[in-house]
Design a protein around this motif. Structure first.
Motif: not given
Length: 490
Positions: A251-255
């Motif tokens: 649940d981590i946004d790579p951006k």
């Protein structure tokens, strides 16, 4: 072969019986467990063949401008668990994604893979970390000794600088390479040589080699992203795909920027500690494990501490930022401000990226329409004291530059001659007859040579040169090593 042999022709599943030996069954799943990497390599070959055929069909039958949606699934790599404890870490030690690399220092393929790893760490700062596994191949005569020497460098806290330096010398490794690299990194030479000769770390290198062999690995480089198997050097986007897939699973946004690089915001959020500690000075290095701090503990004379060291019972130094230290106080993260908020900071050269305009001038010397330079072959750390000593012989060093035939800006390019046994040029990764092209964004020719000014500028240095008709590029970081060792008795 003795005994009766029969062959079946049923549809194969993981539970299918592959054989019975004296009544004991062996399933397909058991076989596949030992062949998981080989079978995945085959699955990837099948996927590539199908994708190529699909692209042929699309190119022949699809009109320009039509929407194309490719649904061919990418084979999921097998995932394994690896032992990371006790290994040097590059990047955020607490990153959620680990890039584990099996390599040999004498492998040209591992050497050419290093720029890719730096790109990944720069692309996902804070989200990924790199750990190294030694896999010297049988035909690499210096493989085990080189890996042992790197672990001896780790003993003195400079594993990654030494790791990078060795790869710039690959495949020409040997005793002189190791000792010379130790000198320009300002290591304790006697301790380093004794460490190699005693071979205390050889068993750890062989343990890594055994891990690789037990896994069935045969060549290098091999990468595991959070345990996901990826064989050989691949395009950047393939590594990025699996890294981002792992982040999304968490649940981590790579951006999204990681808090690890948001130092200003961290300072605002962290509570100031009430512990009997006083931060007297900071030595902030581009290599986190080498950053250190002068701290008074309970009113005693200030001593220097490295990240991870204990300050008090259940209290440790976590990391250093500009103007403050982050400490772990029994599981609570707190801020220890520097005395005078910004005073007494002892800056070290930081291997940060060039600013955008300089980076563009370096990488595209002919402007936006020109060809972009290759990625750096390596990043070399140079000890400031060693460099100052070498530059005392600047006149003799300048005499090694000879006019080459090619011209630029109305002047001759410069070729190196008589440098084969010269410590300065060898340490910088140069060889006989290399032709220097550019230092940062300036041409090197008979009318100017910015190498000397760049090496004493306190900034990261970018050098492009030609070797046997092929372009190469190196970066240098000059570190002011040894500050606390020289001043700790004051």
């Amino acid at each position: 072969m003795a005994g009766k042999v029969t062959v079946g022709a049923e549809k194969v599943t993981q539970k299918s019986i592959a054989a019975r030996i004296d009544g004991e069954e062996i399933t397909v799943g058991e076989l596949d467990g030992n062949l998981q990497f080989v079978l995945h390599d085959i699955a990837e070959m099948e996927h590539k063949l199908r994708l190529n055929k699909l692209q042929e069909i699309i190119a022949k039958t699809t009109e320009v401008g039509k929407d194309i949606e490719i649904l061919l699934p990418v084979p999921e790599p097998p995932r394994i668990e690896l032992p990371y404890e006790g290994r040097s870490v590059r990047g955020n030690p607490e990153a959620p994604v680990t890039i584990a690399v099996f390599c040999s220092y004498q492998s040209p393929h591992c050497k050419s893979f290093q720029p890719m790893l730096r790109q990944l760490l720069n692309k996902y700062p804070g989200w990924v970390r790199q750990v190294n596994f030694d896999f010297p191949l049988k035909f690499h005569r210096e493989g085990i000794r080189a890996a042992t020497s790197a672990r001896c460098a780790a003993e003195q806290g400079i594993f990654w600088e030494y790791h990078d330096a060795l790869y710039t010398k690959t495949p020409d490794l040997g005793a002189e390479t190791y000792s010379q690299t130790a000198r320009h990194l300002l290591m304790d030479g006697n301790r380093f040589v004794s460490c190699i000769e005693e071979g205390g770390y050889r068993d750890l290198v062989l343990q890594d080699q055994d891990i690789a062999l037990q896994l069935g690995l045969q060549n290098v480089p091999i990468v595991f992203i959070n345990g996901l198997y990826l064989k050989g050097k691949r395009p950047f986007k393939q590594y990025a795909y699996w890294i981002e897939k792992e982040l999304v699973k968490l649940d981590i946004d790579p951006k999204q920027d990681h808090a690890w690089i948001q130092t200003k915001n961290n300072k605002d959020r962290l509570p100031v500690t009430n512990l009997p500690l006083a931060l007297v000075g900071i030595s902030k290095s581009s290599v986190e494990s080498k950053s250190r701090a002068l701290i008074e503990v309970e009113g005693q004379r200030a001593q220097y501490f490295f990240p991870g060291q204990a300050l008090l019972k259940e209290v440790s130094l976590k990391r250093l930022q500009e103007g403050y230290a982050v400490i772990d106080n029994r599981g609570t993260v707190e801020r220890l401000p520097l005395k005078g908020e910004g005073q007494n900071v002892i800056p070290l050269t930081s291997s940060l990226q060039h600013d955008e305009s300089l980076r563009q001038r370096i990488e595209q010397p002919q402007g936006a329409q020109g060809k972009k330079l290759i990625d750096p072959d390596g990043v070399l750390t140079l000890g400031q004291a060693w460099l100052a000593q070498q530059l005392e012989q600047r006149e003799a060093l300048e005499a090694k530059f000879i006019k080459a035939e090619l011209e630029v800006e109305g002047h001759h390019l410069m070729r190196l001659e008589g440098v084969a046994d010269n410590e300065f040029f060898t340490a910088l990764g140069f060889e006989e007859n290399d032709v220097l092209l550019r230092v940062n964004d300036s041409w090197v020719h008979s009318g100017q040579n910015e190498l000397w000014n760049a090496l004493t500028s306190g900034k990261v240095i970018d050098v492009a040169f030609m070797r046997k008709g092929l372009p190469h590029r190196l970066q240098y970081v000059v570190e002011e090593l040894g500050y606390f060792e020289e001043n700790s008795e004051e």
